[in-house]
Design an enzyme around this catalytic site. Structure first.
Site, PDB file in Angstrom:
ATOM      1  N   LYS A  28      67.285  62.844  22.422  1.00 33.50           N
ATOM      2  CA  LYS A  28      68.705  62.824  22.771  1.00 33.50           C
ATOM      3  C   LYS A  28      69.261  64.242  22.726  1.00 33.50           C
ATOM      4  O   LYS A  28      68.902  65.022  21.853  1.00 33.50           O
ATOM      5  CB  LYS A  28      69.482  61.928  21.793  1.00 33.50           C
ATOM      6  CG  LYS A  28      70.967  61.826  22.092  1.00 33.50           C
ATOM      7  CD  LYS A  28      71.636  60.729  21.265  1.00 33.50           C
ATOM      8  CE  LYS A  28      71.766  61.089  19.814  1.00 33.50           C
ATOM      9  NZ  LYS A  28      72.556  60.071  19.066  1.00 33.50           N
ATOM     10  N   LYS A  68      67.793  53.821  25.860  1.00 32.79           N
ATOM     11  CA  LYS A  68      69.099  53.355  25.413  1.00 32.79           C
ATOM     12  C   LYS A  68      70.123  53.624  26.503  1.00 32.79           C
ATOM     13  O   LYS A  68      70.227  54.746  26.999  1.00 32.79           O
ATOM     14  CB  LYS A  68      69.510  54.068  24.123  1.00 32.79           C
ATOM     15  CG  LYS A  68      68.532  53.885  22.974  1.00 32.79           C
ATOM     16  CD  LYS A  68      69.021  54.565  21.711  1.00 32.79           C
ATOM     17  CE  LYS A  68      69.178  56.043  21.886  1.00 32.79           C
ATOM     18  NZ  LYS A  68      69.611  56.726  20.646  1.00 32.79           N
TER      19      LYS A  68
END
Length: 256
Positions: A27, A84
């Site tokens: 991320k 995600k």
């Protein structure tokens, strides 16, 4: 419960591994709550992890079905076992369902059917103008997601513990489990918050800032990760597990 640590580089992935993280999550913290790293960075993170831990990746907030399907395919093919996907700015359940289904198609194609999608709900849904967490669970399950994550969209606002009461959080987790979904909780979690997450019944506790020197936009520290792991694993088993060999592989079939 397992500990997920979000990393932005292969060096951070190595630090998270050294500290004993159970799941390595790619991320970019400078690109928002679910900022995606560049695909080349994901490949480098995946190579650094070398199958010792599951690798997951944030894809950001979906807007377009074709775009999220392509991104999910690309990231799954580059080594992400799960991606995600958030839905900030979207309150229509049908739209969220269509975007989730598109991501599911992309992941399956990119992983030969082995990957999965984690749909992200925001505890501060009013600030994110997104679908309420309770509604997202049902949508995610119908659309073929494998899991749900409850996070915070505004990283300058309150954390998860300040937004959701313990009883309400446990009820949300239980409801998601009843649909067959795996459940992750995140949102400015600290070491002190991990028992709160565990007591709610979550499968995964996700951290970034608590694992870093210098906060969320700092760098992941093996020592910080080790401290978090101690809280997660001592509390889960009632015995000390923090010195378990961090190089031991973890199956991709465990919670995620």
């Amino acid at each position: 419960m397992r500990l997920l640590v979000s990393v932005a580089s292969p060096a951070e992935a190595s630090a998270a591994l050294a500290g004993g993280a159970d799941v390595i999550d790619a991320k970019d913290p400078l690109a928002g709550a679910l900022g995606a790293v560049a695909i080349d960075v994901l490949r480098e993170i995946h190579a650094a992890v070398a199958s010792r831990r599951p690798v997951t990746a944030a894809l950001g907030d979906a807007r377009d079905e074709a775009a999220i399907e392509r991104a999910a395919h690309e990231f799954a093919a580059a080594g992400a076992a799960f991606v995600k996907v958030g839905f900030a700015g979207i309150v229509d359940a049908g739209r969220v369902a269509a975007l989730t289904a598109a991501a599911v198609r992309g992941v399956k194609a990119g992983s030969d059917g082995n990957g999965g999608v984690v749909a992200v709900a925001y505890a501060d849904a009013d600030r994110a103008a997104s679908l309420a967490p309770a509604a997202l669970v049902e949508v995610a399950a119908r659309a073929g997601a494998k899991g749900v994550l409850l996070d915070t969209a505004d990283k300058d606002g309150p954390g998860l513990r300040g937004l959701v009461a313990p009883g309400a959080l446990a009820a949300w987790v239980a409801g998601a489990h009843q649909t067959g979904l795996l459940v992750a909780l995140a949102g400015k979690l600290t070491a002190d918050d991990l028992p709160f997450v565990r007591d709610a019944g979550a499968d995964i506790a996700g951290v970034r800032g608590a694992a870093c020197v210098g906060g969320r936009t700092g760098r992941v520290s093996a020592d910080q990760v080790l401290l978090l792991r101690r809280v997660v694993h001592e509390g889960a088993s009632g015995r000390h597990e923090a010195h378990e060999d961090a190089r031991k592989p973890i199956s991709l079939r465990v919670p995620w």
